[in-house]
Scaffold this motif. Structure first.
Motif, short mmCIF file in Angstrom:
data_model
loop_
_atom_site.label_atom_id
_atom_site.label_comp_id
_atom_site.label_asym_id
_atom_site.label_seq_id
_atom_site.Cartn_x
_atom_site.Cartn_y
_atom_site.Cartn_z
N ALA A 15 0.84 -1.21 0.00
CA ALA A 15 0.00 0.00 0.00
C ALA A 15 0.87 1.25 0.00
CB ALA A 15 -0.93 -0.01 1.21
N ALA A 18 2.40 1.85 -3.29
CA ALA A 18 1.45 2.37 -4.26
C ALA A 18 1.10 3.83 -3.99
CB ALA A 18 0.18 1.51 -4.25
N ARG A 20 -0.10 5.08 -1.07
CA ARG A 20 -1.10 5.29 -0.03
C ARG A 20 -0.45 5.64 1.30
NH1 ARG A 20 -6.30 2.35 -0.74
NH2 ARG A 20 -6.46 1.79 -2.93
N GLU A 150 -13.69 -0.07 -3.04
CA GLU A 150 -12.50 0.43 -2.33
C GLU A 150 -11.56 -0.71 -1.94
OE1 GLU A 150 -11.73 3.56 -2.29
OE2 GLU A 150 -13.61 3.84 -3.39
N ALA A 153 -9.85 -1.85 -5.03
CA ALA A 153 -8.81 -0.89 -5.43
C ALA A 153 -7.52 -1.13 -4.64
CB ALA A 153 -9.31 0.54 -5.23
N LEU A 154 -7.67 -1.46 -3.36
CA LEU A 154 -6.49 -1.76 -2.53
C LEU A 154 -5.77 -3.00 -3.07
CD1 LEU A 154 -4.73 -1.38 0.05
CD2 LEU A 154 -6.40 -2.82 1.26
N ASP A 157 -4.01 -2.12 -6.24
CA ASP A 157 -2.82 -1.33 -5.91
C ASP A 157 -1.68 -2.23 -5.42
OD1 ASP A 157 -3.78 1.11 -6.63
OD2 ASP A 157 -3.90 1.95 -4.61
N ALA A 158 -2.04 -3.33 -4.77
CA ALA A 158 -1.01 -4.24 -4.25
C ALA A 158 -0.45 -5.16 -5.34
CB ALA A 158 -1.58 -5.07 -3.10
#
Lengths: 317, 317
Positions: A15, A18, A20, A150, A153-154, A157-158
């Motif tokens: 995360a 990416a 975050r 959401e 999306a995480l 992103d990973a």
């Protein structure tokens, strides 16, 4: 991130990589200190980390073993009841049940990244653990698709691709392709060890492959297999039935063709699914049948690989 | 070399690479032609190849599946009865029995190189298949140690190390570390395939490792497992007992600790044997207790790595 072991620690790294803002908390001083030493924000103050999450409207990710989920949820209820909530536990129905009991109003959507190693703890993790891996994000009848998006999306992103399915289908399939293999590996290792040093001297590929996961941390294997009791029992009975049939056939006629051919056919079928050509797919989360579309995609072995607003794109074979 | 599949073809290549004069024969026109195309001497005239062996006092190596051994032995009895005889079949008691019946005066010593791939046929072989692998060379009560030495020399020339044991111990141990793993892989693959495309999409390391050998050629797996019926049955019962105990425990108390801990302990024990420091050993084949020394070495997981006249050197852990 609540829990900074192999999976939680890897999600935190991924995360952050990416872009975050991510922070973690864990009961383990060793893992917290290791994460801090690696330059991450980590603490043993779980309540404090959850209050920070509430203040910043963060996603709370539970990355603790199943038995600990029940202990952590009251803290979430107290300190971050309105945050989006997900988990990365290897069984989904029991987590869904306990969240339903402890936090019935939670904005919750379960998840399971299908990656791991035989190692455990923060030190074993990496930002790329999920690259190219499947990450199940559960679609239940009452899942809020905004929360689902959401969590998806995480996962994207990973570096993972998202496989939509529901908790019951997930637990039944992982009993087949993960929990039973772990038990079989344990049985093979124990039977092999009776052969002593000569067995160790002669063990080649089939034994090493078949027992590899018997080296995994026993507590983690117990947590996932025992936690999936309801789905694992009938699958274990299938395996016992097939192995018993092999035994009966070998004892009576001397033949093992049925067992060996069924296994060969099974692996060919699964390889066929896995190697069939891709077709692009598109799911609009705003459409009235979005839930049905996601579940159908998962059932066909499909995956979501990108997300743009409400529009998901992916592929099915 | 009688038989030019994966193992026979690899022994032929390895023997030639070590500077030996080697030739092969097989029922398979495909394999014979492929061997000739690769520059080796190969024929479908098994009787002729055996007559050549008799003329040149060669070692005859049977590299055919167990069911074919019985068919080939009368040809050996007719055309090359005085040659040294060995085999590379994956079970040893049944070969010992059939040689005893068909060729009671044979100068025979059984062998088993513990290497292979999921592929089969001449094309799958290589001169280095046995590099670093164990090659069992059997020591029975009546084994002629001069024959044993020549078979061991061939194994060493092929790049393997020699593990001395007897046929019964070999068959019992390979039931544990090869034949049971093949059956378990078949069961796992069949149970996994019931999960369909979603199972294929989610299958990760534990399933892929646990089912890898289910992709092997079913006829070869049948030949080795069915051929080892007597030793495999009690080992299969051990596995069924352990898996049944896991089932009972999961159903009653919900616990799987006994299964998982025993597997973990088993793999640790085997790893301990395999990673203990070496100690050099020396066996003089001319000594009166040579046979006892060889068998004791094998039982302790030891190996022979070099041969100079009657003096063997090796190591034990």
């Amino acid at each position: 991130m609540i829990g900074l072991g192999l999976i939680g620690g890897s999600v935190l790294r991924a995360a952050a990589a990416a872009g975050r803002t991510a922070w973690g908390a864990t009961d383990s001083t060793v893992d917290a200190e290791a994460a801090v030493a690696d330059g991450f924000t980590a603490t043993v103050d779980v309540a404090g980390a959850l209050r920070d999450a509430a203040e910043r409207d963060a996603i709370v990710v539970l990355a603790v073993p199943l038995p600990a989920v029940e202990r952590v949820l009251p803290l979430v209820a107290e300190h971050a009841p309105n945050c989006l909530l997900t988990d990365v536990t290897s069984v989904k129905v029991p987590v869904l049940d306990v969240v339903g009991r402890r936090l019935p109003d939670a904005r919750f959507c379960g998840g399971h990244p299908m990656a791991g190693t035989a190692e455990s703890g923060w030190a074993a993790g990496s930002a790329t653990l999920f690259s190219g891996a499947a990450w199940v994000v559960c679609v239940e009848d009452d899942t809020d698709l905004d929360v689902w998006r959401e969590v998806a999306a995480l996962a994207l992103d990973a570096g993972a691709h998202v496989v939509p399915t529901n908790a019951a289908a997930h637990d039944e399939v992982v009993a087949r392709i993960s929990h039973l293999p772990h038990l079989m590996a344990g049985v093979l290792a124990a039977v092999g060890a009776v052969g002593g040093p000569l067995a160790a001297a002669l063990a080649a590929g089939s034994f090493r492959d078949g027992t590899r996961v018997a080296g995994s941390h026993p507590e983690l294997v117990r947590a996932m297999t025992e936690g999936n009791r309801a789905s694992l029992l009938p699958v274990l009975d299938e395996a016992l039935g097939r192995l018993g049939a092999a035994r009966g056939s070998l004892a009576s006629t001397g033949g093992l063709a049925a067992t060996i051919d069924a296994g060969h056919e099974g692996i060919r079928e699964l390889d066929k699914y896995a190697s069939a050509p891709h077709t692009g797919v598109r799911v609009d989360l705003g459409a009235p049948d979005a839930r049905v579309g996601l579940l159908a995609l998962g059932e066909r072995g499909g995956r979501i690989t990108a997300l743009d607003g409400d529009v998901l794109t992916g592929e099915v074979r």
